[in-house]
Scaffold this active site. Structure first.
Site, PDB file in Angstrom:
ATOM      1  N   ARG A  99     -11.603  -2.382  14.475  1.00  0.00           N
ATOM      2  CA  ARG A  99     -11.670  -2.495  13.005  1.00  0.00           C
ATOM      3  C   ARG A  99     -12.600  -1.426  12.417  1.00  0.00           C
ATOM      4  NH1 ARG A  99     -14.953  -6.023  10.488  1.00  0.00           N
ATOM      5  NH2 ARG A  99     -14.807  -7.575  12.145  1.00  0.00           N
ATOM      6  N   TYR A 116       3.931   1.957  -9.379  1.00  0.00           N
ATOM      7  CA  TYR A 116       4.565   0.989  -8.468  1.00  0.00           C
ATOM      8  C   TYR A 116       4.194  -0.448  -8.867  1.00  0.00           C
ATOM      9  CZ  TYR A 116       5.440  -1.705  -4.275  1.00  0.00           C
ATOM     10  OH  TYR A 116       5.859  -2.672  -3.412  1.00  0.00           O
ATOM     11  N   ASP A 168      -1.962   8.274  -6.395  1.00  0.00           N
ATOM     12  CA  ASP A 168      -1.024   7.846  -5.354  1.00  0.00           C
ATOM     13  C   ASP A 168      -0.011   8.978  -5.184  1.00  0.00           C
ATOM     14  OD1 ASP A 168       1.140   6.774  -3.968  1.00  0.00           O
ATOM     15  OD2 ASP A 168       0.771   4.744  -4.723  1.00  0.00           O
ATOM     16  N   LYS A 188       6.283   5.354   3.822  1.00  0.00           N
ATOM     17  CA  LYS A 188       7.383   6.088   3.200  1.00  0.00           C
ATOM     18  C   LYS A 188       7.585   7.447   3.887  1.00  0.00           C
ATOM     19  CE  LYS A 188       7.645   2.449   0.790  1.00  0.00           C
ATOM     20  NZ  LYS A 188       6.447   1.987   0.204  1.00  0.00           N
TER      21      LYS A 188
HETATM   22  C1  LIG Z   1       4.259   4.716  -4.888  1.00  0.00           C
HETATM   23  C2  LIG Z   1       3.945   3.562  -3.992  1.00  0.00           C
HETATM   24  N1  LIG Z   1       2.667   3.298  -3.696  1.00  0.00           N
HETATM   25  C3  LIG Z   1       2.313   2.261  -2.901  1.00  0.00           C
HETATM   26  C4  LIG Z   1       3.278   1.441  -2.348  1.00  0.00           C
HETATM   27  C5  LIG Z   1       2.854   0.297  -1.471  1.00  0.00           C
HETATM   28  O1  LIG Z   1       3.046   0.663  -0.151  1.00  0.00           O
HETATM   29  P1  LIG Z   1       3.191  -0.407   1.058  1.00  0.00           P
HETATM   30  O2  LIG Z   1       4.522  -1.063   0.886  1.00  0.00           O
HETATM   31  O3  LIG Z   1       3.060   0.457   2.262  1.00  0.00           O
HETATM   32  O4  LIG Z   1       2.084  -1.382   0.895  1.00  0.00           O
HETATM   33  C6  LIG Z   1       4.627   1.690  -2.613  1.00  0.00           C
HETATM   34  C7  LIG Z   1       5.671   0.828  -2.043  1.00  0.00           C
HETATM   35  O5  LIG Z   1       6.833   0.930  -2.346  1.00  0.00           O
HETATM   36  C8  LIG Z   1       4.966   2.772  -3.470  1.00  0.00           C
HETATM   37  O6  LIG Z   1       6.242   3.038  -3.781  1.00  0.00           O
END
Ligand SMILES: Cc1ncc(COP(=O)(O)O)c(C=O)c1O
Length: 401
Positions: free
Chosen positions: A59, A113, A186, A211
Site C-alpha cells: 500500500r 465525466y 483530467d 482507458k
Molecule cells: C474522463 C474520465 N475520467 C475519469 C474516469 C473514471 O475512471 P475509472 O472508471 O477508471 O474510475 C472516466 C471513466 O469513464 C472518464 O471518462
C-alpha cells in the site's frame, strides 16, 4: 530452507527469498508480494522514516507500480506519478491533495465525466465544500467566478466527456494561479500523446488509465502525474485511504502503455475520418469532434495538440431521434460494441444519458447540453472504412425500423 524441517514448514518456506538474483529481466516482473524484507530492522526503520528509499508494504509502494509511475511521469515529461485502483480514486485523491476540505471552495467544469460531476455536486458539498460549476471554455465567466469564489482548486478535462470541448489550459492555469488555486486536469481523453498538462502550468494531471493508457479493456486503474513536491502529500493520502492499484494491474497497464503512441495515431486517424463522414450524413444533426473546422475550439485544438491529432473520441446527435431510436441504432451496430467504457482498441458506443452521465438528473444534463439524441463513440483501431460501414448500415436500418 534448511533440510530436516517438517514438511509443513518446508511447504511454506522452500524456494522463497532465494539468493539475490544476478540476472536482470528484460520486462518488469509482477511483484506480487505484500511485504518486503530488510537485512536489519534498522534498515526497515530508515525506510519507514523516509531516510532511505525502499519498499515496505505494497500500500506504501511496489516495484511494479513504481515502474509504471516512472513511465507515466516520463511520457508526461513530469517529475513524478502515483498510481491508483481506478480513475475515480485518482480524481478523489487529487482534490484532497489540492487542499479541498470543509469551508473551502472548489470550481469544476460543467462538462465533465459524470462520476467526477457527482463527486463535486454531491459528496464534497455534503462535507462542507462550496462547489461551483462553470463553462471553462468561457474564459470571461471563469475569471469572474475565480475572483468571486476564491477556490482552492479548479478541476477540468483537456477534452471534455462527453461534449469534446477543448479547454485553453495554458490560459486557465495562469488565471487560477493568480488567485492561488491549484489546477487539476483530467487528461484521459487527450493522453500525453496529444497534450502534457504539467508543461502548461497544471498542478495535478489525472488519468483513468483504464482507458487509452492500458488500452485493451482488461484492467481498471488511475494515476496522478505531478511534481515531486506534490507527490509527498498524495503519498500520505494513499497510505491512509488505500485506493491502490494492484501490481498485476500495474503490470498490465505498463504493457498496454508501450503501444500508446501507435494506438493513438490510429485512433486519431480513424476518428477524423469517421467524424468527417458523420458530419456529412443527412441523419446526423451535430458532430462534436475537435478535428472538425465546425468545432468551436478547433483553432485552439490545433494550437495545443500535435498536427493532425485530435483524439479518438466523438459524440454526435441523431436527427429527431428519441431514446428508443438511439437504442435501436446502437443495437444495430455489429462491429461497434455498446460497452460502458472508452479508449480501448475496440470501437465502442455509449449513451451518456443512460450511463456515464446518469448521475446527473435530466435538468443537469440539459444545462450541460447532453441531449437524449447524443451518442458517444470511442473510435477503435480497426479499419476506418469498416467502422464507417457499420455506422452507415445501422443508421440506415434503424430508420427503416
Ligand atoms: C474522463 C474520465 N475520467 C475519469 C474516469 C473514471 O475512471 P475509472 O472508471 O477508471 O474510475 C472516466 C471513466 O469513464 C472518464 O471518462
Amino acid at each position: 530452507m534448511a533440510k530436516g524441517k517438517s514438511i509443513f514448514t518446508r511447504a511454506v518456506h522452500a524456494g522463497e527469498r532465494g539468493a539475490k538474483p544476478d540476472f536482470k529481466p528484460v520486462a518488469t516482473p509482477i511483484y506480487n508480494t505484500v511485504g518486503f524484507l530488510y537485512e536489519s530492522l534498522e534498515d526497515l526503520d530508515g525506510v519507514l522514516g523516509n531516510e532511505r528509499e525502499g519498499y515496505v508494504y505494497t500500500r506504501y509502494g511496489n516495484p511494479t507500480n513504481a515502474a509504471l509511475e516512472e513511465a507515466l511521469a516520463n511520457l508526461e515529461e513530469s517529475e513524478a506519478a502515483l498510481t491508483f485502483g481506478s480513475g475515480m480514486a485518482a480524481v478523489h485523491a487529487s482534490l484532497l491533495a489540492a487542499g479541498v476540505k470543509a469551508q473551502t471552495a472548489l470550481i469544476s467544469a460543467y462538462d465533465i465525466y459524470g462520476a467526477t460531476y457527482a463527486l463535486c455536486a454531491r459528496l464534497f458539498p455534503e462535507l462542507g465544500v462550496r462547489v461551483q460549476f462553470v463553462d471553462v471554455t468561457n474564459l470571461e465567466e471563469l475569471k469572474k467566478t475565480l475572483s468571486t469564489a476564491r477556490p482552492v482548486a479548479l478541476i477540468l478535462e483537456t477534452i471534455s466527456n462527453p461534449l469534446m470541448k477543448v479547454a485553453d489550459i495554458p490560459a486557465i492555469s495562469k488565471m487560477a494561479h493568480q488567485i492561488g488555486a491549484k489546477v487539476i486536469v483530467d487528461n484521459t481523453f487527450a493522453t500525453p500523446v496529444l497534450f502534457q498538462p504539467l508543461k502548461h502550468g497544471v498542478d495535478f494531471c489525472v488519468h483513468s488509465t483504464t482507458k487509452y493508457i492500458a488500452g485493451h479493456g482488461d484492467v481498471l486503474g488511475g494515476a496522478i502525474v505531478t511534481s515531486k513536491e506534490n507527490r509527498s502529500p498524495l503519498h500520505e493520502i494513499i497510505k491512509m485511504t488505500g485506493g491502490n492499484l494492484g501490481p498485476t494491474e500495474a503490470w498490465l497497464t505498463l504493457r498496454g502503455l508501450k503501444t500508446l503512441p501507435l494506438r493513438m495515431r490510429q485512433h486519431c486517424q480513424n476518428a477524423l475520418e469517421v467524424a468527417r463522414w458523420l458530419e456529412s450524413h443527412p441523419r446526423v444533426a451535430r458532430v462534436n469532434y475537435p478535428g472538425l473546422p465546425s468545432h468551436p475550439q478547433h483553432e485552439l485544438a490545433k494550437r495545443l495538440f500535435p498536427p493532425g491529432l485530435f483524439g479518438g473520441m466523438i459524440s454526435f446527435e441523431i436527427k429527431d431521434a428519441e431514446k428508443k431510436e438511439v437504442f435501436r441504432f446502437m443495437e444495430m451496430l455489429e462491429l461497434i460494441l455498446p460497452a460502458t467504457t472508452l479508449g480501448d482498441v475496440y470501437s465502442l458506443t455509449l449513451y451518456p444519458a443512460m450511463s456515464s452521465h446518469r448521475a446527473l438528473g435530466p435538468e443537469e444534463r440539459a444545462r450541460v447540453g447532453i441531449s437524449d439524441r447524443l451518442v458517444r463513440l470511442s473510435v477503435g483501431i480497426e479499419d476506418a472504412a469498416e467502422i464507417i460501414g457499420d455506422l452507415e448500415r445501422a443508421l440506415e436500418k434503424s430508420y427503416r425500423g
